[in-house]
Design a protein around this motif. Sequence first.
Motif, PDB file in Angstrom:
ATOM      1  N   ALA A  88       2.757  -2.934  12.845  1.00 36.26           N
ATOM      2  CA  ALA A  88       2.634  -2.301  14.153  1.00 36.26           C
ATOM      3  C   ALA A  88       2.524  -0.789  13.931  1.00 36.26           C
ATOM      4  O   ALA A  88       3.081  -0.260  12.960  1.00 36.26           O
ATOM      5  CB  ALA A  88       3.850  -2.633  15.004  1.00 36.26           C
ATOM      6  N   PRO A  89       1.796  -0.086  14.795  1.00 41.91           N
ATOM      7  CA  PRO A  89       1.612   1.359  14.575  1.00 41.91           C
ATOM      8  C   PRO A  89       2.911   2.126  14.339  1.00 41.91           C
ATOM      9  O   PRO A  89       2.980   2.969  13.451  1.00 41.91           O
ATOM     10  CB  PRO A  89       0.903   1.823  15.853  1.00 41.91           C
ATOM     11  CG  PRO A  89       0.138   0.610  16.297  1.00 41.91           C
ATOM     12  CD  PRO A  89       1.043  -0.567  15.959  1.00 41.91           C
ATOM     13  N   GLY A  90       3.965   1.840  15.066  1.00 45.77           N
ATOM     14  CA  GLY A  90       5.227   2.556  14.907  1.00 45.77           C
ATOM     15  C   GLY A  90       5.986   2.214  13.638  1.00 45.77           C
ATOM     16  O   GLY A  90       6.948   2.888  13.288  1.00 45.77           O
ATOM     17  N   ALA A  91       5.546   1.167  12.936  1.00 46.45           N
ATOM     18  CA  ALA A  91       6.231   0.738  11.713  1.00 46.45           C
ATOM     19  C   ALA A  91       5.602   1.328  10.451  1.00 46.45           C
ATOM     20  O   ALA A  91       6.165   1.213   9.371  1.00 46.45           O
ATOM     21  CB  ALA A  91       6.229  -0.788  11.626  1.00 46.45           C
ATOM     22  N   ARG A  92       4.458   1.975  10.584  1.00 47.02           N
ATOM     23  CA  ARG A  92       3.732   2.471   9.415  1.00 47.02           C
ATOM     24  C   ARG A  92       4.390   3.723   8.835  1.00 47.02           C
ATOM     25  O   ARG A  92       4.935   4.542   9.562  1.00 47.02           O
ATOM     26  CB  ARG A  92       2.285   2.765   9.799  1.00 47.02           C
ATOM     27  CG  ARG A  92       1.550   1.499  10.203  1.00 47.02           C
ATOM     28  CD  ARG A  92       0.138   1.739  10.690  1.00 47.02           C
ATOM     29  NE  ARG A  92      -0.388   0.494  11.242  1.00 47.02           N
ATOM     30  CZ  ARG A  92      -1.261   0.431  12.215  1.00 47.02           C
ATOM     31  NH1 ARG A  92      -1.754   1.534  12.751  1.00 47.02           N
ATOM     32  NH2 ARG A  92      -1.669  -0.741  12.653  1.00 47.02           N
ATOM     33  N   GLY A  93       4.316   3.826   7.500  1.00 42.79           N
ATOM     34  CA  GLY A  93       4.821   5.009   6.816  1.00 42.79           C
ATOM     35  C   GLY A  93       6.327   5.092   6.709  1.00 42.79           C
ATOM     36  O   GLY A  93       6.869   6.167   6.441  1.00 42.79           O
ATOM     37  N   ARG A  94       7.028   3.972   6.885  1.00 48.52           N
ATOM     38  CA  ARG A  94       8.492   3.973   6.880  1.00 48.52           C
ATOM     39  C   ARG A  94       9.087   3.045   5.834  1.00 48.52           C
ATOM     40  O   ARG A  94      10.286   2.781   5.850  1.00 48.52           O
ATOM     41  CB  ARG A  94       8.995   3.598   8.277  1.00 48.52           C
ATOM     42  CG  ARG A  94       8.511   4.598   9.331  1.00 48.52           C
ATOM     43  CD  ARG A  94       8.907   4.262  10.760  1.00 48.52           C
ATOM     44  NE  ARG A  94      10.206   3.657  10.838  1.00 48.52           N
ATOM     45  CZ  ARG A  94      10.446   2.552  11.570  1.00 48.52           C
ATOM     46  NH1 ARG A  94       9.496   1.973  12.258  1.00 48.52           N
ATOM     47  NH2 ARG A  94      11.656   2.050  11.607  1.00 48.52           N
ATOM     48  N   GLY A  95       8.248   2.510   4.931  1.00 45.67           N
ATOM     49  CA  GLY A  95       8.747   1.626   3.882  1.00 45.67           C
ATOM     50  C   GLY A  95       8.808   0.163   4.262  1.00 45.67           C
ATOM     51  O   GLY A  95       9.163  -0.680   3.440  1.00 45.67           O
ATOM     52  N   ILE A  96       8.478  -0.145   5.501  1.00 47.43           N
ATOM     53  CA  ILE A  96       8.523  -1.539   5.954  1.00 47.43           C
ATOM     54  C   ILE A  96       7.455  -2.368   5.241  1.00 47.43           C
ATOM     55  O   ILE A  96       7.715  -3.497   4.818  1.00 47.43           O
ATOM     56  CB  ILE A  96       8.373  -1.620   7.486  1.00 47.43           C
ATOM     57  CG1 ILE A  96       9.591  -0.972   8.149  1.00 47.43           C
ATOM     58  CG2 ILE A  96       8.184  -3.064   7.953  1.00 47.43           C
ATOM     59  CD1 ILE A  96       9.473  -0.788   9.651  1.00 47.43           C
ATOM     60  N   GLY A  97       6.267  -1.809   5.071  1.00 44.29           N
ATOM     61  CA  GLY A  97       5.200  -2.525   4.380  1.00 44.29           C
ATOM     62  C   GLY A  97       5.570  -2.850   2.952  1.00 44.29           C
ATOM     63  O   GLY A  97       5.303  -3.955   2.463  1.00 44.29           O
ATOM     64  N   ARG A  98       6.192  -1.922   2.262  1.00 49.29           N
ATOM     65  CA  ARG A  98       6.637  -2.144   0.886  1.00 49.29           C
ATOM     66  C   ARG A  98       7.637  -3.296   0.840  1.00 49.29           C
ATOM     67  O   ARG A  98       7.522  -4.210   0.030  1.00 49.29           O
ATOM     68  CB  ARG A  98       7.265  -0.876   0.317  1.00 49.29           C
ATOM     69  CG  ARG A  98       7.912  -1.079  -1.058  1.00 49.29           C
ATOM     70  CD  ARG A  98       8.532   0.199  -1.574  1.00 49.29           C
ATOM     71  NE  ARG A  98       7.527   1.195  -1.894  1.00 49.29           N
ATOM     72  CZ  ARG A  98       6.855   1.238  -3.044  1.00 49.29           C
ATOM     73  NH1 ARG A  98       7.092   0.343  -3.968  1.00 49.29           N
ATOM     74  NH2 ARG A  98       5.971   2.169  -3.254  1.00 49.29           N
ATOM     75  N   ARG A  99       8.625  -3.266   1.718  1.00 49.66           N
ATOM     76  CA  ARG A  99       9.638  -4.336   1.723  1.00 49.66           C
ATOM     77  C   ARG A  99       9.020  -5.676   2.092  1.00 49.66           C
ATOM     78  O   ARG A  99       9.372  -6.702   1.508  1.00 49.66           O
ATOM     79  CB  ARG A  99      10.770  -3.971   2.685  1.00 49.66           C
ATOM     80  CG  ARG A  99      11.603  -2.825   2.113  1.00 49.66           C
ATOM     81  CD  ARG A  99      12.898  -2.575   2.805  1.00 49.66           C
ATOM     82  NE  ARG A  99      13.707  -3.761   2.993  1.00 49.66           N
ATOM     83  CZ  ARG A  99      14.655  -3.830   3.920  1.00 49.66           C
ATOM     84  NH1 ARG A  99      14.903  -2.794   4.706  1.00 49.66           N
ATOM     85  NH2 ARG A  99      15.384  -4.927   4.056  1.00 49.66           N
ATOM     86  N   LEU A 100       8.090  -5.670   3.016  1.00 47.74           N
ATOM     87  CA  LEU A 100       7.419  -6.906   3.425  1.00 47.74           C
ATOM     88  C   LEU A 100       6.590  -7.479   2.278  1.00 47.74           C
ATOM     89  O   LEU A 100       6.608  -8.684   2.016  1.00 47.74           O
ATOM     90  CB  LEU A 100       6.552  -6.625   4.660  1.00 47.74           C
ATOM     91  CG  LEU A 100       5.916  -7.793   5.383  1.00 47.74           C
ATOM     92  CD1 LEU A 100       6.937  -8.847   5.777  1.00 47.74           C
ATOM     93  CD2 LEU A 100       5.194  -7.275   6.627  1.00 47.74           C
TER      94      LEU A 100
END
Length: 166
Positions: A88-100
């Motif tokens: 989701a746009p608000g989730a980008r750039g916060r490390g969530i993608g890496r953890r996912l």
Amino acid sequence: MAALSLRTARAADAAAIAAIWNPVIADTAITFTTALKTPDGIAADIARRGALFRIAEEDGVLAGFATCAPFRSGPGYARTLEHSIQLAPGARGRGIGRRLMQDLERVAQECGAHSLMAGISGENPGAVAFHTALGFAQVARLPEVGFKFGRWMDLVLMQKFLDFPP
């Protein structure tokens, strides 16, 4: 700070997944597809892929998903998977993608995958950098194999080997 949880997707997540995925399909060159996703189609993918369809939630709100499917058909490709990840746009750039992605890699490894492939639009250098940081290596650049928005686009193939005993 919001609580992040990672889990297997459920059919009830399909509409929220479509809400994240469809703007990317309609408005960007991140994916070459032009066919919007339907909740029913996503629910069918969730049922088919099981644990290989992962969700990130922040305080109960869908922040993104990652999933994988066979890279190509046929039994010789059974241990090579191609993945997709969207946030989701608000989730980008916060490390969530890496953890996912780390979660998806773990589950793929448990399911017997030997390697993960990423097919990335040549117009998405951020995704190339993201995958490089996760240990993926570029193995090919296929010129002008995608067509969207009236122009030809390159496809960058990246691969990561997973550590698993044969």
